[in-house]
Enzyme design. Sequence first.
Site, short mmCIF file in Angstrom:
data_model
loop_
_atom_site.label_atom_id
_atom_site.label_comp_id
_atom_site.label_asym_id
_atom_site.label_seq_id
_atom_site.Cartn_x
_atom_site.Cartn_y
_atom_site.Cartn_z
N SER A 210 0.82 -1.20 0.00
CA SER A 210 0.00 0.00 0.00
C SER A 210 0.87 1.27 0.00
O SER A 210 1.69 1.44 -0.89
CB SER A 210 -0.96 -0.07 1.20
OG SER A 210 -2.03 0.81 1.06
N ASP A 430 -8.82 -3.22 -7.06
CA ASP A 430 -8.34 -2.64 -5.80
C ASP A 430 -8.85 -1.20 -5.72
O ASP A 430 -8.60 -0.39 -6.62
CB ASP A 430 -6.81 -2.67 -5.79
CG ASP A 430 -6.17 -2.12 -4.53
OD1 ASP A 430 -6.84 -1.39 -3.78
OD2 ASP A 430 -4.98 -2.40 -4.32
N HIS A 459 -7.29 -5.39 -1.59
CA HIS A 459 -6.17 -4.46 -1.55
C HIS A 459 -4.98 -5.09 -0.85
O HIS A 459 -5.09 -5.53 0.30
CB HIS A 459 -6.59 -3.18 -0.82
CG HIS A 459 -5.48 -2.23 -0.52
ND1 HIS A 459 -4.68 -1.70 -1.51
CD2 HIS A 459 -5.02 -1.72 0.66
CE1 HIS A 459 -3.80 -0.88 -0.96
NE2 HIS A 459 -3.98 -0.89 0.35
#
Length: 528
Positions: A210, A430, A459
């Site tokens: 991320s 995502d 994600h």
Amino acid sequence: MRRLLATAATIGLVLSGAAAAAGAAPERGAPGYHAIAWRACENPGLRARGADCGYLSVPLDHADPGGKQIKLAVSRVRHTVPDDKYQGVMLVNPGGPGGSGLTLSVLGEYVPGNAGAAYDWIGFDPRGVGDSKPALACDGDYLGYNRPPYVPTTAAIEKAWLARAKGYAAACDRAGGALLDHLRTTDTVADMDSLRAALGAKQINFYGFSYGTYLGQVYATLHPDRVRRMVLDGVVDPGRVWYDANLDQDVAFDRNIKIYFRWLARHDDVYGLGTTGKAVERLFYREQARLTAKPAAGVIGPAELSDVFLQAGYYVFGWESVASAFAAWVNDRDPAPLKALYDQGSPQEDGADNGYAIYLAVQCTDVQWPTSWQKWRTDNWRVHARAPFETWGNAWYNAPCLTWGAKAGKPVAVTGAKAPPVLLISETLDAATPFTGSLEVRKRFPRSVLVEGVGGTTHAGSLFGNACVDDTIAAYLASGKLPKRLKSNTSDKRCEPLPQPDPSARAKRAERGGSLSRLELQELVTIR
């Protein structure tokens, strides 16, 4: 980007229940060099694995290496292969910004084929986070109950949220002091290079989830010769940081929540929430309106309901728990499961806002956000018309950036032209880091390879049991081998996504005493 935390970060949680800023770190023996005094870890899970823990002193301001020092909490799980098979240090970051990565030194054991055993896995809490000293916290009650609805349908709601956001920014200004001026991505990148030097490594390997993928991009841009291998999962678009990226998220989350509503409809026999996605969607917004007038248990209003459902937009993990909680409320008027999920995601106590405070401190100062509320209002109403589920919730989450006390810098112009081969991972849908960002980074890193979980909505879900993805990671970490890079603007390897759960199948297994899969076990025990 709202709560840009990777699912893999939670593996660690279960164990315990400015170019100047990015300058070269002093190497071992040089003036300004700091060593880590390793000791046994206090965390039971880390201690059980024989991990080492310690603190690394780094300059508060890397442009003033002899000035005030702060401390980063660091952990290390050593390699278990013979030394002649050792492949170096592997730094891990879970995302956020603001995510604690101290316990992520365990991540190597989740890599298939024992491919993680050749590395020293290094977990660390970035500056201001968790066990690092000092840690930033501003108001532990800020994410508590009885907040106004997110959608500012009246001037009073808008005024209330603006006042809350301004008050939180002021609280952080008071709490942060000098630290608030040194929490940009480039500061953490400089810390990573100090950590490299303290570990006696000429190069690092890096596994970023991320927001951690943006850390990796910036590190590889500024220090390409110090990068050996990188796995970047849930890839941030470096051309959209950060205001535009949040608007991108809003559209993507609205798409994903509709996918979730359709899943609920397919399992109406389990949850009784409607037989079509549209019916479930209408029910959700109808219940939001009901909670505006009368919050469940006196505390779960429309904003809190959105926050509970938001997790279903991030991951397939937890789809069933959100569904069960909503069904308990709709069908039995039992608010307890909804409240439990909200409390789990938004604890309210001193220091509980540490992750949120650092999230803002990084995003608000990496780049200048619009200073005109009129622009925010115009943009968010425009996007809300298309994507009502999360747009205003995301806007208020970031609104303290309007009056943030620290001066904003300029983002690094990310380029991987000199970087070694990098592995990029993303599922097609995502929402937190839309797939277009993965394609953009693939373009900027000409030796990178992108693995796509086709059609998936999760994600940053690598090392969660998808063999196609996880075996590719294992091969790369073992030998540097990557799939062939294709010439077109596309992913280079296509995999099935992480599967949507089947509550009916799980119920049948429970009736006959069947065992859970590894993925299901992680869903049950992982704190999210």
